[in-house]
Design an enzyme around this catalytic site. Structure first.
Site, PDB file in Angstrom:
ATOM      1  N   ASN A   7       1.041  -1.227  -0.247  1.00  0.00           N
ATOM      2  CA  ASN A   7      -0.319  -0.124  -0.099  1.00  0.00           C
ATOM      3  C   ASN A   7       0.633   1.137  -0.115  1.00  0.00           C
ATOM      4  O   ASN A   7       2.096   1.379   1.045  1.00  0.00           O
ATOM      5  CB  ASN A   7      -0.754  -0.554   1.211  1.00  0.00           C
ATOM      6  CG  ASN A   7      -1.788   0.915   1.215  1.00  0.00           C
ATOM      7  OD1 ASN A   7      -1.344   2.673   1.262  1.00  0.00           O
ATOM      8  ND2 ASN A   7      -3.339   0.829   1.667  1.00  0.00           N
ATOM      9  N   HIS A  10       0.833   6.030   1.945  1.00  0.00           N
ATOM     10  CA  HIS A  10       1.480   7.305   2.746  1.00  0.00           C
ATOM     11  C   HIS A  10       2.955   8.069   1.871  1.00  0.00           C
ATOM     12  O   HIS A  10       3.354   8.904   2.822  1.00  0.00           O
ATOM     13  CB  HIS A  10       1.924   6.130   4.480  1.00  0.00           C
ATOM     14  CG  HIS A  10       0.673   6.635   4.927  1.00  0.00           C
ATOM     15  ND1 HIS A  10      -0.562   7.371   5.128  1.00  0.00           N
ATOM     16  CD2 HIS A  10      -0.323   5.378   5.024  1.00  0.00           C
ATOM     17  CE1 HIS A  10      -1.261   6.374   5.575  1.00  0.00           C
ATOM     18  NE2 HIS A  10      -1.071   5.876   5.973  1.00  0.00           N
ATOM     19  N   HIS A  43      -5.455   3.787  -1.680  1.00  0.00           N
ATOM     20  CA  HIS A  43      -7.051   4.007  -1.070  1.00  0.00           C
ATOM     21  C   HIS A  43      -6.912   5.516  -1.649  1.00  0.00           C
ATOM     22  O   HIS A  43      -7.056   6.511  -1.404  1.00  0.00           O
ATOM     23  CB  HIS A  43      -6.864   4.268   0.277  1.00  0.00           C
ATOM     24  CG  HIS A  43      -8.047   4.778   0.553  1.00  0.00           C
ATOM     25  ND1 HIS A  43      -8.753   4.334   2.246  1.00  0.00           N
ATOM     26  CD2 HIS A  43      -9.389   4.569   0.316  1.00  0.00           C
ATOM     27  CE1 HIS A  43      -9.515   4.448   2.427  1.00  0.00           C
ATOM     28  NE2 HIS A  43      -9.920   4.818   1.606  1.00  0.00           N
ATOM     29  N   ARG A  45      -9.224   8.311  -0.734  1.00  0.00           N
ATOM     30  CA  ARG A  45      -9.934   8.531  -0.005  1.00  0.00           C
ATOM     31  C   ARG A  45     -11.434   9.630  -0.160  1.00  0.00           C
ATOM     32  O   ARG A  45     -10.561  10.699  -1.184  1.00  0.00           O
ATOM     33  CB  ARG A  45      -9.549   9.131   1.518  1.00  0.00           C
ATOM     34  CG  ARG A  45      -8.746   8.441   2.285  1.00  0.00           C
ATOM     35  CD  ARG A  45      -8.321   8.774   3.248  1.00  0.00           C
ATOM     36  NE  ARG A  45      -9.624   8.782   4.208  1.00  0.00           N
ATOM     37  CZ  ARG A  45      -9.797   7.589   5.121  1.00  0.00           C
ATOM     38  NH1 ARG A  45      -8.742   6.688   5.473  1.00  0.00           N
ATOM     39  NH2 ARG A  45     -11.000   8.206   5.925  1.00  0.00           N
ATOM     40  N   ARG A  49      -7.153  12.349   1.020  1.00  0.00           N
ATOM     41  CA  ARG A  49      -5.696  13.270   1.734  1.00  0.00           C
ATOM     42  C   ARG A  49      -4.533  13.180   1.305  1.00  0.00           C
ATOM     43  O   ARG A  49      -3.129  13.917   1.709  1.00  0.00           O
ATOM     44  CB  ARG A  49      -5.931  13.074   3.220  1.00  0.00           C
ATOM     45  CG  ARG A  49      -6.218  11.868   3.363  1.00  0.00           C
ATOM     46  CD  ARG A  49      -6.323  11.467   4.913  1.00  0.00           C
ATOM     47  NE  ARG A  49      -7.495  11.347   5.491  1.00  0.00           N
ATOM     48  CZ  ARG A  49      -7.952  11.303   6.240  1.00  0.00           C
ATOM     49  NH1 ARG A  49      -7.493  10.680   7.369  1.00  0.00           N
ATOM     50  NH2 ARG A  49      -9.066  11.427   6.919  1.00  0.00           N
ATOM     51  N   GLU A  70      -8.526   0.838  -3.492  1.00  0.00           N
ATOM     52  CA  GLU A  70      -9.408   0.135  -2.277  1.00  0.00           C
ATOM     53  C   GLU A  70     -10.622   1.690  -1.859  1.00  0.00           C
ATOM     54  O   GLU A  70      -9.990   2.947  -2.209  1.00  0.00           O
ATOM     55  CB  GLU A  70      -8.991   0.865  -0.968  1.00  0.00           C
ATOM     56  CG  GLU A  70      -8.313   0.039  -0.486  1.00  0.00           C
ATOM     57  CD  GLU A  70      -7.236  -0.133   0.928  1.00  0.00           C
ATOM     58  OE1 GLU A  70      -7.970   0.936   2.052  1.00  0.00           O
ATOM     59  OE2 GLU A  70      -6.034  -0.433   1.326  1.00  0.00           O
ATOM     60  N   THR A 101      -8.436   3.758   8.818  1.00  0.00           N
ATOM     61  CA  THR A 101      -9.487   2.288   8.564  1.00  0.00           C
ATOM     62  C   THR A 101     -10.128   2.539   9.364  1.00  0.00           C
ATOM     63  O   THR A 101      -8.805   1.205  10.016  1.00  0.00           O
ATOM     64  CB  THR A 101     -10.117   2.232   7.250  1.00  0.00           C
ATOM     65  OG1 THR A 101      -9.295   2.794   5.860  1.00  0.00           O
ATOM     66  CG2 THR A 101     -11.104   1.046   6.617  1.00  0.00           C
ATOM     67  N   GLU A 151     -11.428  -9.124   2.879  1.00  0.00           N
ATOM     68  CA  GLU A 151      -9.701  -8.710   3.509  1.00  0.00           C
ATOM     69  C   GLU A 151     -10.023  -8.229   5.179  1.00  0.00           C
ATOM     70  O   GLU A 151     -11.256  -7.608   5.133  1.00  0.00           O
ATOM     71  CB  GLU A 151      -9.371  -7.129   3.103  1.00  0.00           C
ATOM     72  CG  GLU A 151      -8.015  -7.047   3.800  1.00  0.00           C
ATOM     73  CD  GLU A 151      -6.875  -5.961   2.637  1.00  0.00           C
ATOM     74  OE1 GLU A 151      -7.689  -6.198   1.793  1.00  0.00           O
ATOM     75  OE2 GLU A 151      -6.511  -5.183   3.445  1.00  0.00           O
ATOM     76  N   HIS A 194      -3.672  -4.513   7.817  1.00  0.00           N
ATOM     77  CA  HIS A 194      -3.853  -2.635   8.772  1.00  0.00           C
ATOM     78  C   HIS A 194      -2.814  -3.604   9.889  1.00  0.00           C
ATOM     79  O   HIS A 194      -3.353  -4.416  10.976  1.00  0.00           O
ATOM     80  CB  HIS A 194      -5.161  -3.363   9.279  1.00  0.00           C
ATOM     81  CG  HIS A 194      -5.482  -1.245   9.192  1.00  0.00           C
ATOM     82  ND1 HIS A 194      -5.552  -0.626  10.437  1.00  0.00           N
ATOM     83  CD2 HIS A 194      -6.447  -0.622   8.178  1.00  0.00           C
ATOM     84  CE1 HIS A 194      -5.772   0.499  10.102  1.00  0.00           C
ATOM     85  NE2 HIS A 194      -5.864   0.124   9.214  1.00  0.00           N
TER      86      HIS A 194
HETATM   87  N1  PXP Z   1      -6.047  -3.432   3.984  1.00  0.00           N
HETATM   88  C1  PXP Z   1      -7.052  -1.827   4.599  1.00  0.00           C
HETATM   89  C2  PXP Z   1      -8.259  -2.302   3.660  1.00  0.00           C
HETATM   90  C3  PXP Z   1      -6.547  -0.726   4.426  1.00  0.00           C
HETATM   91  O1  PXP Z   1      -7.800   0.050   4.685  1.00  0.00           O
HETATM   92  C4  PXP Z   1      -4.834  -0.752   4.758  1.00  0.00           C
HETATM   93  C5  PXP Z   1      -4.862   0.727   5.070  1.00  0.00           C
HETATM   94  O2  PXP Z   1      -5.247   1.645   4.239  1.00  0.00           O
HETATM   95  C6  PXP Z   1      -4.165  -1.598   5.182  1.00  0.00           C
HETATM   96  C7  PXP Z   1      -4.847  -2.627   3.776  1.00  0.00           C
HETATM   97  C8  PXP Z   1      -2.781  -1.192   5.022  1.00  0.00           C
HETATM   98  O3  PXP Z   1      -3.090  -1.159   5.987  1.00  0.00           O
HETATM   99  P1  PXP Z   1      -1.310  -0.292   7.106  1.00  0.00           P
HETATM  100  O4  PXP Z   1      -0.791   0.958   6.235  1.00  0.00           O
HETATM  101  O5  PXP Z   1      -1.219   0.172   8.765  1.00  0.00           O
HETATM  102  O6  PXP Z   1      -0.528  -1.732   6.771  1.00  0.00           O
END
Ligand code: PXP
Length: 244
Positions: A7, A10, A43, A45, A49, A70, A101, A151, A194
């Protein structure tokens, strides 16, 4: 083999902190690919952001890895997904005031809405994934409405580990294990993610029904110190070790 989706939200968070074009999420996606990631997650959003519409355009145009988009289950996001037809669409609950989330999607409480919502996405060729907790009623509802994937939310397990609440963490882990087994028995592909780190990924990666992990924040954080490629390779090793 257990797949790793990276992901890159960030990377965009850091870019947006200064309004510069760097660091570029697409460049991060390319590094992730070279380091052995199996997919990229972004993602989009509602408040934009981190990931922007232009990031999604660039990822769809230039990325060789499958994109997991996402998004919240809104009309705007459905139009965007139908325009791009990404490999996968992962529906998540979204609140403007949240930092990340927070919980899973309430599929059981919104079964009719979500069944109608996902039908055109599925018809357009995207694999629809629902981000949910491990409660059996949510998993059964996901199967009933025809999602391809669930998921499972690992955030609570990771938070309990950080807080040192090991008995609660182990109970949460048992819930995730049982949830994964139930989902697989209903024909759902099982993903999880997550909050995962090098320390917490092992017991999740060891759950045999889980086919994919999606990991972001920790990998981007760790890349400040050891670089993104090395952070991903190290995560991959932690996952593989848990499977052998
Ligand atoms: N899976 C989903 C559905 C999420 O919303 C997120 C966070 O955006 C993640 C996985 C990844 O989480 P993290 O960034 O904490 O590893």
């Amino acid at each position: 083999m257990l797949r790793l989706g990276v992901n890159i939200d960030h990377v965009a968070t850091i870019r947006n902190a200064r309004g510069t074009p760097w660091p570029d999420p697409l460049r991060a996606a390319r590094i992730a690919e070279q380091a052995g990631a199996d997919g990229i997650t972004a993602h989009l959003r509602e408040d934009r952001r981190h990931i922007s519409d232009a990031d999604i355009d660039a990822l769809m145009a230039d990325l060789r890895l499958p994109l997991n988009l996402e998004m919240a289950a809104t009309a705007e996001m459905q139009q965007i997904a139908l325009r791009h037809r990404p490999h996968a669409v992962c529906l998540v609950p979204e609140k403007r005031e949240e930092r990340t989330t927070e919980g899973g999607l309430d599929v059981a409480g919104n079964e009719n809405y979500l069944a109608e919502y996902i039908a055109p996405l599925r018809d357009a060729g995207s694999r629809v994934s629902l981000f949910i907790g491990h409660e059996p009623d949510q998993i059964r509802a996901a199967a009933r409405i025809g999602a391809a994937v669930v998921e499972l939310h690992t955030g609570a397990y990771c938070d309990l580990d950080t807080e040192g609440r090991h008995a609660d963490r182990d109970a949460e882990l048992r819930g995730l294990r049982d949830g994964a087994a139930l989902a697989a028995s209903l024909g759902l592909e099982v993903h999880a993610g997550h909050g995962l780190t090098f320390d917490t990924v092992g017991p999740i990666a060891a759950i045999p029904e889980i086919a994919e992990l999606n990991i972001g924040h920790f990998l981007i954080a760790e890349s400040v110190f050891i670089g993104l490629g090395d952070a991903i390779r190290k995560m991959r090793r932690c996952m593989d070790k848990a499977r052998t």
